[in-house]
Scaffold this active site. Structure first.
Site, PDB file in Angstrom:
ATOM      1  N   GLY A  46     -11.501  49.277 -29.603  1.00  0.00           N
ATOM      2  CA  GLY A  46     -11.060  49.889 -28.362  1.00  0.00           C
ATOM      3  C   GLY A  46     -10.769  51.368 -28.370  1.00  0.00           C
ATOM      4  O   GLY A  46     -10.107  51.870 -27.457  1.00  0.00           O
ATOM      5  N   SER A  75     -13.092  43.526 -33.129  1.00  0.00           N
ATOM      6  CA  SER A  75     -13.023  42.073 -32.922  1.00  0.00           C
ATOM      7  C   SER A  75     -14.217  41.347 -33.535  1.00  0.00           C
ATOM      8  O   SER A  75     -14.195  40.129 -33.698  1.00  0.00           O
ATOM      9  CB  SER A  75     -12.960  41.764 -31.422  1.00  0.00           C
ATOM     10  N   GLU A  76     -15.271  42.092 -33.890  1.00  0.00           N
ATOM     11  CA  GLU A  76     -16.477  41.480 -34.454  1.00  0.00           C
ATOM     12  C   GLU A  76     -16.477  41.469 -35.979  1.00  0.00           C
ATOM     13  O   GLU A  76     -17.533  41.298 -36.588  1.00  0.00           O
ATOM     14  CB  GLU A  76     -17.717  42.229 -33.961  1.00  0.00           C
ATOM     15  N   HIS A  95     -23.601  47.357 -35.170  1.00  0.00           N
ATOM     16  CA  HIS A  95     -23.766  46.580 -33.947  1.00  0.00           C
ATOM     17  C   HIS A  95     -23.756  47.535 -32.758  1.00  0.00           C
ATOM     18  O   HIS A  95     -22.870  48.385 -32.649  1.00  0.00           O
ATOM     19  CB  HIS A  95     -22.633  45.557 -33.833  1.00  0.00           C
ATOM     20  N   HIS A  97     -24.945  48.273 -28.344  1.00  0.00           N
ATOM     21  CA  HIS A  97     -25.241  47.744 -27.014  1.00  0.00           C
ATOM     22  C   HIS A  97     -26.287  48.633 -26.343  1.00  0.00           C
ATOM     23  O   HIS A  97     -26.145  48.993 -25.174  1.00  0.00           O
ATOM     24  CB  HIS A  97     -23.977  47.702 -26.157  1.00  0.00           C
ATOM     25  N   TYR A 116     -46.354  48.786 -35.286  1.00  0.00           N
ATOM     26  CA  TYR A 116     -46.156  48.630 -36.727  1.00  0.00           C
ATOM     27  C   TYR A 116     -44.733  48.907 -37.199  1.00  0.00           C
ATOM     28  O   TYR A 116     -44.302  48.408 -38.248  1.00  0.00           O
ATOM     29  CB  TYR A 116     -47.140  49.523 -37.498  1.00  0.00           C
ATOM     30  N   HIS A 157     -26.067  40.013 -25.255  1.00  0.00           N
ATOM     31  CA  HIS A 157     -25.010  40.795 -25.915  1.00  0.00           C
ATOM     32  C   HIS A 157     -25.497  42.161 -26.396  1.00  0.00           C
ATOM     33  O   HIS A 157     -25.011  43.182 -25.927  1.00  0.00           O
ATOM     34  CB  HIS A 157     -24.459  39.979 -27.086  1.00  0.00           C
ATOM     35  N   TYR A 210     -41.382  53.105 -48.334  1.00  0.00           N
ATOM     36  CA  TYR A 210     -41.459  54.212 -47.380  1.00  0.00           C
ATOM     37  C   TYR A 210     -40.198  55.061 -47.418  1.00  0.00           C
ATOM     38  O   TYR A 210     -39.092  54.553 -47.582  1.00  0.00           O
ATOM     39  CB  TYR A 210     -41.652  53.650 -45.967  1.00  0.00           C
TER      40      TYR A 210
END
Length: 217
Positions: A46, A75-76, A95, A97, A116, A157, A210
């Site tokens: 937050g 929270s994740e 993570h 969004h 590719y 999500h 690579y």
């Protein structure tokens, strides 16, 4: 305060999430695993990324117990912990969004190998089923669907990306957004011609060697 270099990395990459349009506000989260000490650092819950300081980053054990820090962790955290517990090569989780990838996740569609660059992630970008955010159920589903790949869509999500470093996980998150944008734009004018299994095998092998090794941001 321990792990200042890693704290700074999370702070810097958090700002890049916003500047590179991979999230808005306080959405998403970043963590780094300190493998030698079996602990993880994770962004706080937050707090806008521009306001996060290294001392705001929370140090946890892999059971989610706070070892250092006064902020509430993301929270994740369970969705990060599971990869550190069950893999030998993941040292960072990102993570996001991001707009296009999240749009596709709301359709519960995979991103097939239409370009590719998908080889940096795996054979395709799979979308897992929706699970409530911040739960062990989401962590379990994300881990199951990820398999040997480096990134997935989280149903309804967003995006989850993993890597051996924070820079690598961040790069995967960027590639997924790029691929999602291509999918949406290509499908708006026709049906994309997908790379076949043999072509993908060659690309994935090439991605193993690579790029260069750079210091973390």
């Amino acid at each position: 305060m321990r792990y200042m270099a890693e704290r700074q990395q999370i702070t810097n990459f958090g700002k890049k999430l916003v500047t590179e349009k991979l999230t808005t506000g306080t959405g998403g989260n970043i963590s780094i695993y300190i493998r030698k000490d079996n602990v993880m650092l994770i962004s706080p819950s937050g707090i806008p990324y521009d306001d996060i300081k290294p001392e705001d980053i929370v140090l946890l054990d892999l059971d989610g117990n706070t070892l250092e820090g006064t902020r509430k962790p993301s929270s994740e955290y369970q969705m990060h912990c599971i990869f550190y517990k069950k893999t030998e090569n993941v040292n960072s989780v990102v993570h996001t969004h991001s707009d296009y990838a999240t749009a596709i996740s709301c359709l519960n569609q995979d991103i097939e190998p239409l370009h590719y660059i998908i080889g940096s992630i795996g054979d395709k970008v799979r979308c897992c089923e929706y699970r409530t955010y911040g739960t062990q159920e989401l962590a379990d589903e994300a881990y199951r669907v990820m398999g040997k790949n480096n990134g997935i869509l989280l149903g309804n999500h967003g995006v989850l990306a993993v890597g051996s470093s924070c820079a690598e996980a961040f790069s995967v998150a960027k590639d997924i957004e790029f691929l999602a944008k291509l999918k949406i734009r290509a499908q708006s004018i026709g049906t994309p011609k997908l790379l076949n299994e043999r072509q993908m095998e060659v690309v994935i092998k090439k991605f193993d060697t690579y790029g260069q090794i750079f210091d973390e941001v």
